[in-house]
Design a protein around this motif. Structure first.
Motif, PDB file in Angstrom:
ATOM      1  N   UNK A   1      -6.568  53.984   2.741  1.00  0.00           N
ATOM      2  CA  UNK A   1      -5.809  54.372   1.539  1.00  0.00           C
ATOM      3  C   UNK A   1      -6.776  54.651   0.394  1.00  0.00           C
TER       4      UNK A   1
ATOM      5  N   UNK B   1      -8.337  54.803  -3.252  1.00  0.00           N
ATOM      6  CA  UNK B   1      -8.135  53.887  -4.388  1.00  0.00           C
ATOM      7  C   UNK B   1      -7.113  54.430  -5.373  1.00  0.00           C
TER       8      UNK B   1
ATOM      9  N   UNK C   1      -3.533  53.356  -5.633  1.00  0.00           N
ATOM     10  CA  UNK C   1      -3.182  52.080  -6.271  1.00  0.00           C
ATOM     11  C   UNK C   1      -3.101  52.240  -7.787  1.00  0.00           C
TER      12      UNK C   1
ATOM     13  N   UNK D   1       4.461  86.383 -20.873  1.00  0.00           N
ATOM     14  CA  UNK D   1       3.467  86.028 -21.894  1.00  0.00           C
ATOM     15  C   UNK D   1       2.103  86.654 -21.613  1.00  0.00           C
ATOM     16  N   UNK D   2       1.965  87.264 -20.458  1.00  0.00           N
ATOM     17  CA  UNK D   2       0.694  87.933 -20.171  1.00  0.00           C
ATOM     18  C   UNK D   2      -0.093  87.247 -19.072  1.00  0.00           C
TER      19      UNK D   2
ATOM     20  N   UNK E   1      -3.128  86.251 -19.001  1.00  0.00           N
ATOM     21  CA  UNK E   1      -4.005  85.131 -19.377  1.00  0.00           C
ATOM     22  C   UNK E   1      -3.282  83.794 -19.211  1.00  0.00           C
ATOM     23  N   UNK E   2      -2.018  83.781 -19.640  1.00  0.00           N
ATOM     24  CA  UNK E   2      -1.233  82.544 -19.577  1.00  0.00           C
ATOM     25  C   UNK E   2      -0.951  82.176 -18.113  1.00  0.00           C
TER      26      UNK E   2
ATOM     27  N   UNK F   1      -4.225  80.905 -16.475  1.00  0.00           N
ATOM     28  CA  UNK F   1      -4.714  79.581 -16.886  1.00  0.00           C
ATOM     29  C   UNK F   1      -3.780  78.466 -16.414  1.00  0.00           C
ATOM     30  N   UNK F   2      -2.475  78.663 -16.555  1.00  0.00           N
ATOM     31  CA  UNK F   2      -1.534  77.639 -16.065  1.00  0.00           C
ATOM     32  C   UNK F   2      -1.596  77.580 -14.537  1.00  0.00           C
TER      33      UNK F   2
ATOM     34  N   UNK G   1      -4.364  75.470 -13.355  1.00  0.00           N
ATOM     35  CA  UNK G   1      -4.018  74.053 -13.475  1.00  0.00           C
ATOM     36  C   UNK G   1      -3.131  73.608 -12.302  1.00  0.00           C
TER      37      UNK G   1
ATOM     38  N   UNK H   1      -4.765  73.271  -8.930  1.00  0.00           N
ATOM     39  CA  UNK H   1      -5.610  72.075  -8.822  1.00  0.00           C
ATOM     40  C   UNK H   1      -4.813  70.775  -8.764  1.00  0.00           C
TER      41      UNK H   1
ATOM     42  N   UNK I   1      -7.659  62.450  -6.457  1.00  0.00           N
ATOM     43  CA  UNK I   1      -8.990  62.917  -6.860  1.00  0.00           C
ATOM     44  C   UNK I   1     -10.113  62.296  -6.038  1.00  0.00           C
TER      45      UNK I   1
END
Lengths: 47, 564
Positions: free
Chosen positions: B250, B252, B255, B356-357, B359-360, B363-364, B367, B370, B377
């Motif tokens: 498991x 870390x 936890x 909104x284009x 770029x938005x 970038x979102x 995110x 990931x 992680x």
């Protein structure tokens, strides 16, 4: 406005998370020392 | 352009797989937890499921043995591990064809980097992950065959099912997925299922005639039941795609609040993505949902007292029920479902942001892509400690050569009597005994698994008898009657000094192990001819089925390319 703000915000979030993780991982002691694991055991119960 | 985009999309799951398997760049062989790849594995009775133990890695061991005759086990292991992870991502890319680029990146990354895959790889169960990775391919092929009647698609469903069916659990997944993807009222859609059922013979037949006890120790039900994490209950851990029984596997981060965040991501993906996923893949959405939710419910039942009681009775009385005692692995189809829903949810967000284009969206999207990595992680670090190769000492090869050069009808016992070892030259974590797969003779070890303070008895009656005899007498006195001609003592085992070797003849000594010949050993009993013939016939039948499917798929591909 949104075109500028959102990418900037995402950049800040990523930078903060990555910086935090880098510092955190460098300062964190290992949670488990393999040498402490029971050597005869196949595994340990999760909790 | 579309081709370039496809290649780029395929690089993302490959890149995540390479990160998870980064230690494979080091030289050596894989030996940690359930992960064992020796340089050369002989094709023994045990590899076919005739060794007296439950056939849990059949026909996997036989296939690996055949492959190591053409490629070193170190190279083979690296290739198979990388394939196990990457194929999962590439398969989800295929299922999500029709979603936007960001969404497909997110879905394929999720299929590779999630708590389920990371925990199973940390336990060294790469074959289970390979079975999971085959599911999207089976589903896609079976559904295509059902819709179009394409013989090639049916053959592909059979071939991908063969990949999953390297282990019994993967075989059950393959059968369920073939039904989920291919079931219809038309009789023609059912032939792949019949053929996939034939592919299960290599483990079903040994489980019936292989000589192991057909039922398992019910203690294993509680020991291998889903475990908990920071979410507070095994059922919640399962909803967050974790919940493996083994604490060492498991991460870390499970936890921390991230275990709860994983549940939130699963829930949000389901709420946001379900409509988009249903519109995009109306044919597959409900079928994959049924498959995934069934797997989840089966795993959830095993977190309850009555569920465990029922399985305990089944395991003790019904042959083969021991297969279900590690309930968390049943999550595999649910993880696949969540990966697709996550991709669909990201697609919904990306479409809403499109006004909104770029770029938005970009970038979102970055995110969101990931997010799977952010949920675990420390996933790479957790897997790394298992997949770090180790250098096998020369003494192992010398011991195998010495034993294989001796009489052909003498078996081997490794001491001190254990199922798992923690060798000084290993990763620091317990592993299977490598000699079991290196010697072309029956090798007996304890079949009893120690988990925490509990012991789960093994299924091999012979191993149990030898263990009992060793507990009551000197190896030199009790082993000859079992046909044991060789004793290997792992010298770096803390209990090695307590092994009474008087009466044994030392033939090889090294800092890592010592090999002794057992004077007066009888010939080791072999499986009766009818058992061996039955199992080999089942294996050959399955092999012909796979080869037939491969030839059919190739001929149909050529046929359709000529027509076009």
């Amino acid at each position: 406005m949104v075109r500028v703000l959102v990418p900037a915000l995402v950049g800040v979030v990523l930078a903060v998370v990555i910086a935090f993780l880098m510092v955190y991982l460098q300062n964190k002691a290992p949670s488990a020392n393999p040498a402490n694991a029971p050597i005869l055991a196949y595994g340990t119960p999760a909790t | 352009m579309a081709r370039a985009r496809g290649v780029l999309l395929g690089l993302w799951p490959l890149a995540l797989s390479l990160v998870l398997l980064a230690p494979l760049r080091h030289p050596g062989h894989l030996l940690s937890r359930d992960l064992v790849f020796v340089p050369h594995e002989p094709l023994t009775d045990a590899a076919l499921g005739l060794g007296g133990a439950a056939p849990r890695s059949v026909p996997l061991d036989a296939v690996v043995a055949l492959l190591t005759s053409v490629a070193d086990g170190g190279v083979l292991g690296r290739g198979l591990l990388l394939a196990s992870l990457s194929l999962a991502g590439w398969g989800v890319l295929r299922l999500t064809d029709g979603l936007g680029t960001t969404a497909r990146l997110a879905a394929s990354g999720f299929a590779v980097w999630n708590p389920f895959v990371i925990e199973r790889m940390a336990l060294g169960q790469w074959a289970l992950v390979l079975g999971y990775a085959a599911l999207p391919w089976i589903l896609h092929a079976a559904a295509t065959h059902r819709r179009t009647g394409s013989v090639r698609a049916g053959a592909l469903a059979v071939l991908w099912s063969a990949v999953a069916s390297l282990t019994p659990t993967g075989g059950v997944f393959a059968l369920a997925t073939t039904v989920a993807g291919g079931a219809s009222r038309r009789p023609r859609s059912w032939w792949p299922l019949g053929v996939v059922a034939l592919e299960q013979l290599p483990w079903i037949v040994p489980s019936l005639v292989g000589g192991a006890t057909r039922t398992s120790d019910p203690t294993g039900v509680a020991v291998f039941a889903p475990g908990s994490d920071a979410s507070g209950h095994p059922a919640l851990a399962l909803l967050g795609l974790g919940g493996i029984w083994d604490g060492l596997s498991v991460p870390d981060s499970r936890h921390t609040f991230l275990a709860v965040a994983a549940i939130a991501v699963v829930a949000i993906s389901a709420i946001l993505g379900v409509r988009r996923w249903a519109v995009l893949a109306p044919d597959l959405a409900l079928r994959l949902a049924a498959l995934g939710v069934t797997g989840l419910l089966a795993a959830l039942v095993l977190t309850t007292g009555p569920g465990q009681d029922a399985l305990r009775h089944l395991v003790a009385d019904v042959p083969g029920a021991g297969l279900g005692r590690d309930g968390q692995k049943l999550l595999a189809p649910f993880v696949l479902l969540v990966a697709c829903l996550f991709g669909a949810a990201v697609d919904v967000v990306a479409r809403r942001l499109a006004r909104h284009g770029v770029e938005v969206v970009a970038s979102v999207g970055l995110l969101l892509v990931l997010v799977p990595v952010g949920l675990v992680p420390d996933g790479a670090g957790t897997v790394w400690r298992t997949v770090r190769p180790v250098r096998f000492p020369d003494a192992l090869t010398s011991a195998a050569t010495k034993i294989d050069g001796g009489p052909p009808d003498r078996a081997v016992v490794t001491l001190p009597w254990r199922a798992y070892r923690n060798v000084r030259w290993g990763t620091g974590y317990p592993s299977s005994d490598p000699l079991v797969r290196m010697v072309d003779r029956p090798v007996f070890t304890s079949g009893d698994l120690v988990v925490g303070d509990r012991t789960v008895r093994g299924e091999s009656e012979t191993a149990a008898s030898i263990g009992s005899a060793l507990a009551h007498g000197r190896p030199a006195d009790v082993l000859p009657a079992y046909g044991i001609g060789w004793v290997v003592v792992y010298a770096d085992d803390p209990a090695a000094g307590q092994v009474d070797v008087t009466g044994l003849r030392r033939v090889l000594a090294s800092p890592e192990l010592t090999v002794y010949a057992v004077p007066g050993a009888q010939a080791a009993p072999e499986p009766e001819s009818w058992r061996r013939l039955t199992v080999i016939a089942a294996d050959l039948l399955a092999l012909f089925v796979v080869l037939g499917a491969a030839v059919t798929a190739m001929l149909e591909s050529r046929h359709s390319s000529k027509e076009s």
